[in-house]
Each structure stands twice: as C-alpha cells, then as structure tokens.
Design an enzyme around this catalytic site. Structure first.
Site, PDB file in Angstrom:
ATOM      1  NE  ARG A  24      -1.527  -2.364   2.789  1.00  0.00           N
ATOM      2  CZ  ARG A  24      -1.661  -3.632   2.365  1.00  0.00           C
ATOM      3  NH1 ARG A  24      -2.730  -4.002   1.747  1.00  0.00           N
ATOM      4  NH2 ARG A  24      -0.714  -4.523   2.592  1.00  0.00           N
ATOM      5  CB  THR A  25       3.359   2.606   2.380  1.00  0.00           C
ATOM      6  OG1 THR A  25       2.591   2.053   3.449  1.00  0.00           O
ATOM      7  CG2 THR A  25       3.848   3.974   2.760  1.00  0.00           C
TER       8      THR A  25
ATOM      9  CE  LYS B  81      27.596  -2.191  -4.133  1.00  0.00           C
ATOM     10  NZ  LYS B  81      27.686  -1.098  -5.109  1.00  0.00           N
TER      11      LYS B  81
ATOM     12  NE  ARG C 204       6.990   0.606   5.097  1.00  0.00           N
ATOM     13  CZ  ARG C 204       5.779   0.071   4.968  1.00  0.00           C
ATOM     14  NH1 ARG C 204       5.641  -1.195   4.616  1.00  0.00           N
ATOM     15  NH2 ARG C 204       4.706   0.797   5.189  1.00  0.00           N
TER      16      ARG C 204
ATOM     17  CG  HIS D 155       3.331   3.778   8.687  1.00  0.00           C
ATOM     18  ND1 HIS D 155       3.424   4.639   7.617  1.00  0.00           N
ATOM     19  CD2 HIS D 155       2.930   2.585   8.163  1.00  0.00           C
ATOM     20  CE1 HIS D 155       3.104   3.982   6.501  1.00  0.00           C
ATOM     21  NE2 HIS D 155       2.796   2.743   6.804  1.00  0.00           N
TER      22      HIS D 155
HETATM   23  N1   CP Z   1      -0.322  -0.273   5.963  1.00  0.00           N
HETATM   24  C1   CP Z   1       0.855  -0.421   5.348  1.00  0.00           C
HETATM   25  O1   CP Z   1       1.840   0.252   5.683  1.00  0.00           O
HETATM   26  O2   CP Z   1       0.840  -1.343   4.334  1.00  0.00           O
HETATM   27  P1   CP Z   1       2.114  -1.766   3.493  1.00  0.00           P
HETATM   28  O3   CP Z   1       3.060  -2.469   4.427  1.00  0.00           O
HETATM   29  O4   CP Z   1       1.579  -2.676   2.419  1.00  0.00           O
HETATM   30  O5   CP Z   1       2.735  -0.518   2.921  1.00  0.00           O
END
Ligand code: CP
Length: 303
Positions: free
Chosen positions: A50-51, A80, A101, A129
C-alpha cells in the site's frame, strides 16, 4: 507552520491536518499536474504494498516521476555497508522528495537530518508511520463525520505497532477522545504512548476482552500480530487471540467502523461478501484514502 519533511505524527498541527484533508477531498475529484518535472525517490528497506504503490501512484497522478530501488536492503549499496545518511545525500541530488521505509527505528530521522530535500517516513521499525496515521484519521473523519467525541478501540500488537503510536499521537490533538487498548499481556501498549496521552489529558484504558467492548465503540482499529518483529515465544502466546468473525462483527453499532492498516491475516475472518456489503468494514476504503492523502502531502511539500 510549514513542514519540510514528515517523520513523526507530532509534527502535524490540527490546522495542517485539516488542510491536508480538504486537499485530499479536492484531489479525489479533480487532478491537475502540479508536480510536472518533479521526481519522487522511494527507498524501501522493508516490504510494502500500500504505502509504496500509493506514493508512487500519487506522484504519477500529480504529473511527477518516480525513481526507486527494488528491495533497498538487498539491492541498494546498503548491502555494501553504505550508511542511510550517505545514501540520502546521494539520492537527494537525483530527486525532489524521498519516501523511506526502514527496519530501524529512527532511520527516517537520520535521513532527514542530512537531506536538503523533503523526507517522508513511510515506516521506521517499530517507531512511526505518520502517513498511515494521517490516512487513518482522514478515514475516521470521512466515515464518522467528526474526530472529536469518539471512542477508539485499538486491538492486537500494540507493542511493536508503529501505526498505533502514530495514530495515538495524532488523536492526542483532538478533544474528548477515549482510547481502549486491547492486547495480549505480552504485547501491551508502550509507556511513551501512555505518557503522551496522559500529558494531553486523553482518556485511555487497557483491557483484555474485545467482544464486550464492541457495542460501545465508534472505531475498532485491528492490527496484525507482527511475527517478523517478535520472539517465537511472544508470537505463540499472542497469535489468534483476537479475531473479527461473521459472528462478532455485528456486535458493532451500524454506525461504527472496522479499520485495519493492512495487511490482515488471521485477525480478520470475514467472507468476501461481508467485506463487500457490510458498511462497518472500512479497511479497503481506508487503503484507498491513502492515495488521496499522499497526493495531498506531496502537493503540500513540493508545490
Ligand atoms: N499499511 C501499510 O503500511 O501497508 P504496506 O506495508 O503494504 O505498505
């Protein structure tokens, strides 16, 4: 207040939150191409559906372009030994905004500390998040009609859940919120969250029985037990303890909503028809809202 990056939910004030919500509503209806010529770099050291895809889609829909690395943990120069700071310095010369991320708490903050361009935290370890929290709050606003005067039950992995922390930090900015934390004992909510809620006079309780609370809440925010972040012992003691099923979903009021940051596994056991027709099930609308909120955020940072 104008933000240069988004690393933690606490950075957002109520005026900015609503400006982003109204922008998201606008972009849902009509999109021009204000980010023509701009480049988004996505650096994902952990998996995502999603993100990552909603950020990439958001940038493309706004007229911008996307550069990326497949599985940055293995296929960027991190393998590395390059530091996150050095990678950020390099990528910031190639792009106008970085979405990152990472598996380590604080990684996005480290990246932002050396970056001349905006950095957006798309999840750092068990830290935060913030764009998930924004889309969660936007979903509450769209589905319930208001944010103040609501009761939210947060269920599941509250110890390692970064979405829980970011959402609590946003809810703390609104009045008359009550939060009920429901978790296996080994995965109870962390003290930093409880201290924050106390500081901002947000009422909260810790409980263990989910079903008895279902008729009395506005939002049920389920979370996955994150096997990848815990010991085998913790997982064995907590997996499958809380489930939403065909039997208990309708204990929720008709106006209440079932949310989940997704992906879900065994904690949601609803059939496809229920997911499609029962208005209480909001998690697919919630995920779609992520696209418009991320479009709004990219516009806010880059326009
Ligand atoms: N909710 C969420 O962060 O989903 P993903 O891990 O698929 O990005």
């Amino acid at each position: 207040m104008k933000l240069n990056n988004l690393i933690e939910s606490q950075q957002l004030d109520v005026a900015t939150i609503f400006a982003l919500f109204h922008k998201a509503d606008e972009l849902r209806i009509s999109v021009k191409k204000p980010l023509n010529g701009k480049i988004l770099a996505t650096l994902f050291y952990e998996p995502s559906t999603r993100t990552r895809l909603s950020f990439e889609s958001a940038m493309l829909r706004l007229g911008g372009n996307v550069i990326s690395t497949e599985n940055a943990k293995e296929f960027s120069s991190a393998i590395k030994g390059e530091s996150i700071q050095d990678t950020t310095r390099i990528v910031s010369a190639y792009a106008d905004v970085i979405v990152i991320r990472h598996y380590e708490d604080g990684a996005a903050k480290k990246a932002a500390s050396v970056s001349p361009i905006p950095v957006i935290n798309a999840g750092d370890g068990k830290g935060q998040h913030p764009t998930q929290a924004l889309l969660d709050l936007y979903t509450i606003w769209k589905e319930i009609g208001h944010i103040e005067d609501i009761t939210v039950a947060m269920v599941g992995d509250l110890k390692y859940g970064r979405t829980i922390r970011s959402l609590c930090y946003l809810l703390g900015k609104f009045k008359n919120i009550k939060i009920i934390f429901i978790a296996p004992e080994s995965l109870s909510v962390n003290d930093d969250i409880k201290n924050y809620l106390k500081k901002y006079h947000i009422q909260f309780e810790e409980q263990t029985d989910m079903n008895k609370n279902l008729p009395h809440i506005d939002i049920l925010y389920m979370t996955r037990i994150q096997k990848e972040r815990m010991t085998e012992e913790e997982y064995k003691n907590s997996a499958g303890k809380y489930r939403i099923t065909e039997e208990n979903i309708n204990l929720l009021e008709e106006s209440a909503r079932l949310m989940h940051p997704l992906p879900h596994v065994e904690e949601i056991e609803l059939n496809l028809e229920t997911e499609k027709t029962n208005k209480r099930v909001a998690y697919f609308r919630q995920a779609e809202n992520g696209l418009y909120i991320r479009m709004a955020l990219l516009s806010y940072l880059l326009e």
